[in-house]
Structure formats: C-alpha cells, structure tokens
Design a protein around this motif. Structure first.
Motif, PDB file in Angstrom:
ATOM      1  N   LYS A  74      84.895  35.407  58.426  1.00  0.00           N
ATOM      2  CA  LYS A  74      85.989  35.000  57.582  1.00  0.00           C
ATOM      3  C   LYS A  74      86.735  35.593  57.271  1.00  0.00           C
ATOM      4  O   LYS A  74      87.856  34.785  57.341  1.00  0.00           O
ATOM      5  CB  LYS A  74      85.525  34.511  55.158  1.00  0.00           C
ATOM      6  N   HIS A 121      90.604  34.165  58.789  1.00  0.00           N
ATOM      7  CA  HIS A 121      91.222  34.310  57.791  1.00  0.00           C
ATOM      8  C   HIS A 121      92.623  34.533  57.913  1.00  0.00           C
ATOM      9  O   HIS A 121      94.372  34.101  58.684  1.00  0.00           O
ATOM     10  CB  HIS A 121      91.551  34.653  56.152  1.00  0.00           C
ATOM     11  N   GLN A 131      97.054  32.668  60.196  1.00  0.00           N
ATOM     12  CA  GLN A 131      97.615  33.054  59.293  1.00  0.00           C
ATOM     13  C   GLN A 131      98.683  32.673  59.795  1.00  0.00           C
ATOM     14  O   GLN A 131     100.026  32.127  59.408  1.00  0.00           O
ATOM     15  CB  GLN A 131      97.120  35.302  58.902  1.00  0.00           C
TER      16      GLN A 131
END
Length: 433
Positions: free
Chosen positions: A276, A280, A284
């Motif tokens: 995860k 993430h 971005q």
C-alpha cells in the motif's frame, strides 16, 4: 440519465455534502430559489424551520442526476429534466437548490426540494416516485440519443455488481472498492459448488467465510470488516444455506478474527502495508497532476466568467444607449420605434445568453476531456497495484493451506508411530485345553 432520489431529513448534513470540495473537484451552486436566503446552508436551515411547524419528519426530497459517463450534457438538458420531474411529482413551485458536482472528468447534478407547502403547511405527497422517475429516465435516454443501459430495457440484465449506499459506505470504510469486492465474491460463488471450495476461493481474495450473528453466512476481510454474504451475491439466505450447508460448522466472526490475527495478519500485515505504501508513492505524481489540473481548470473558468461578464455589461450598455430619452424618447414611443428597439434588444440579449452558455459549455467539455485522459492513467495505476495486493492475499491463502496440509501429515505420522510402538500380544500358540 440515472435518477436516484429519496425523502429525507438532516438538512445541515445534506447541505455540507452538497458543498463538499474534498471529494469533488468542482462545485457549482447553480440555483437557490424559493428561499429567503441565497446560500445552500441558509436554504437548508429555512426548510428545517418550516418543517418544525408540521409533523413531517422527512421534509426534503433529494435527487441526483447522473448522465452517461462519456456524454457531454449541457445545463439546459439538466434544467429540462428537472422541470419534467417537478411536473410529474407535483413539486412545481416548491423551493429548491441545484448544485453541480464534477469529479474524474464527469459532471452530475444534485437537486433538493422542500416538501413543505408554505400555504397549507402540509408535506407534498410523492406516491410511487421511484416508478415515475424510472419512466422519466428512460425518456431522457431516448430524447438525447444516449445508449440505454441493459437494466432499463430488461431489469433481469442489470449489473449484478450494483450496490446500495450502505454497502458503498461500509466498503469505503474498509478501504476496498465495493464494485471489485462484490464482483470478486460473486465470481467465487459461481465457480464453487460447496462450502469448502467457496471458502478457499474467498481466501485467495483476502476474505474468510464465517458464521454471522444474525445474517447466517458472512465474509470477513483480513482487516476484520464483516459483509453479509447474501447481499454480496444478490441471493436469498435459504439459497445460500442450501449450497453451503449449516453455518454452525463455521467459525464465528470473533473466532475468524482471532484466527486471522493468529495465523495470517502477523505474516502479511507488513507486506500488505508495504504494498500500500508503494501504491501510495506511485500514485503521488498522478495525484499532484490531478490537483494541478484542478487549479488550472478553476483559473480558466474564473477568467472566462470574468470576460463574458465584462462583454455582457458592454453589450448591455450599447443596447441601453439605443433607447433615447427626453423628447426624442417620447417621439420614438409615439412612432413605435421604441417598441421595435426594445424587441431588438430583447432578442439580442437572448442570443447573447445562449452564446455565452455554449461557449462556457465548450470550455467545460474540453476540460473534461483532459481530466478523463488523466483518469484513465489513474485507473490503470490502481489496477496494477490492486493486482499486486491481490497476489499477496493469494499467497497467504496458499501458505495457510500448505501449513494445514503439513499439520495433517504430522498428525497422521504421529498416529502411525504410536501404533508401531505399542506392545503386540504374544503368540501363545494353539490352545489345547
């Protein structure tokens, strides 16, 4: 156009949702009419205050209008749809709020009416409003030449992965995509012929079959979130029980959570957390580009609105200058020139408003194309990361089954060893009496 509506209370919560900018990239208050206040929250407070004089609890009628994903729909189409809805539901003249939301390159509309008639102090009745809205939705698809969903033509062909608001909110709290979750459970259900096969298929997707307190069979995620199985597969509880058997043979929800905590979570939590984190991190740049595009689009709209306002004011000044004053104006009035000039001004004003509306829609349509192209990249990135995490779930299921197999072989081996070490009866020969 998909129409979803409900009678409800909670005006302040609804107003906050209409103005929420965290989930929506653009929020445009299109109309606040029939209220003393000209703000959304002020209108919600007025509707609540008016309802206090009646016994009505659900004093609002809230609706969302969602056009097809890849259609560019003008504001006039939404306005006409709302007018038809008001006429069919006997809401014409009722105070209302109209707000447009834009997200992921798509635009949808929210409309909220006060059900309270201020003259009679009674609530407007809305009998069979869902059936009537369904008829209006079909009519909108036909009038605008949109491809009608199969569910409208034949309810049996509707998307089986459609979910309710409760399911959406629960899945959102669990950090899961509700469509993907429901689709995965239904896929397991179709390929399984019994409880054992179904439980194994679920575990490969990070779900565990368990016995619910009230719902019979439930699915528990690795994070401990519980989902009713019958609702996930759109089946009756008795049909689920006929295939899976007695739920009493399964672990309870608490026992399943304990099992996950003891056997699965310690080994995979850090791996899933790392996956995860990577997801993430990879997201971005796209998120930054999305925010930059949002700011750019907002600046473009503000500059455009400022320019058309200045142009409108200048054109109005020119039109006003055509109407002479004083003695000349009186002469124009007597000769009829004043009325011709006024009619010309009215026609030019109408055409100018249509022109401004077309130009603004063209700007928004171009922005939607840019945003949709970016959204495709975001979807592809999410798909790849979801496959990575799904692979971790599958590895966990395989590892657990491998351990169970080893434990079973150990138990069988100990049993055989115990039998080999037990003393054998001596052979005493024949008993001759």
């Amino acid at each position: 156009m998909i129409l979803k509506a409900s009678k409800r209370s909670g005006g302040r919560q609804l107003g906050a949702h209409l103005l929420k900018t965290e989930e929506n990239e653009h929020v445009e208050i299109h109309e606040v009419s029939g209220f003393i206040s000209d703000t959304v929250m002020g209108a919600m407070n007025e509707a609540y205050a008016l309802a206090r004089g009646t016994k009505c609890q659900q004093y609002l009628f809230s609706m969302s209008l969602s056009p097809p994903a890849h259609e560019s729909v003008r504001v006039e189409v939404f306005e006409k749809a709302l007018a038809d809805i008001e006429e069919r539901l006997n809401l014409t003249g009722q105070p209302r709020v109209i707000v447009f939301h834009e997200k992921e390159g798509r635009r949808h509309c929210h409309a909220v009416w006060s059900r309270i008639d201020a003259e009679t102090m009674t609530a407007k009745e809305l009998p069979f409003f869902k059936n009537r809205l369904n008829e209006i939705a079909k009519q909108l698809y036909l009038e605008n030449g949109w491809s009608m969903p199969k569910g409208f033509a034949n309810p049996k062909l509707r998307d089986a992965r459609n979910f309710t608001l409760d399911e959406w909110q629960q899945a959102k709290r669990a950090g899961l995509d509700p469509r993907e979750l429901k689709s995965a459970v239904q896929e397991c259900w179709k390929q399984s012929d019994g409880a054992s096969a179904f439980a194994s298929a679920l575990e490969e997707r990070g779900l565990f079959l368990a016995r619910g307190d009230r719902r019979g069979f439930v699915a528990v995620t690795i994070d401990g979130d519980v989902f009713a199985l019958a609702r996930m597969i759109d089946a009756k509880s008795k049909d689920v029980a006929s295939r899976l058997g007695d739920p009493a043979t399964l672990r309870s929800v608490d026992e399943t959570k304990q099992f996950i905590g003891e056997q699965i979570a310690p080994r995979l939590t850090r791996y899933i957390a790392e996956a995860k984190r990577i997801a993430h991190h990879n997201m971005q740049p796209l998120v930054a580009k999305r925010e930059a595009l949002k700011v750019q689009h907002q600046a473009e709209r503000q500059a455009f609105d400022k320019s058309i306002t200045a142009r409108w004011n200048e054109e109005q000044r020119i039109r006003s200058s055509r109407l002479r004053k004083g003695i000349a104006g009186a002469w124009d009035f007597l000769t009829g020139k004043y009325f011709k000039t006024r009619k010309q001004n009215e026609m030019e004003s109408k055409f100018a408003r249509e022109r401004d509306s077309h130009e603004r829609h063209a700007l928004i349509h171009a922005q939607h194309k840019d945003r949709q192209a970016l959204q495709e990249l975001i979807k592809e990135n999410r798909r790849k990361e979801a496959e990575r995490i799904l692979g971790l779930y599958r590895d966990a299921a395989k590892f657990r089954r491998m351990r169970e197999g080893e434990a079973e072989r150990d138990r069988n081996g100990r049993t055989r060893d115990a039998r080999s070490l037990s003393p054998k009866p001596r052979d005493r020969g024949l008993d001759l009496g």
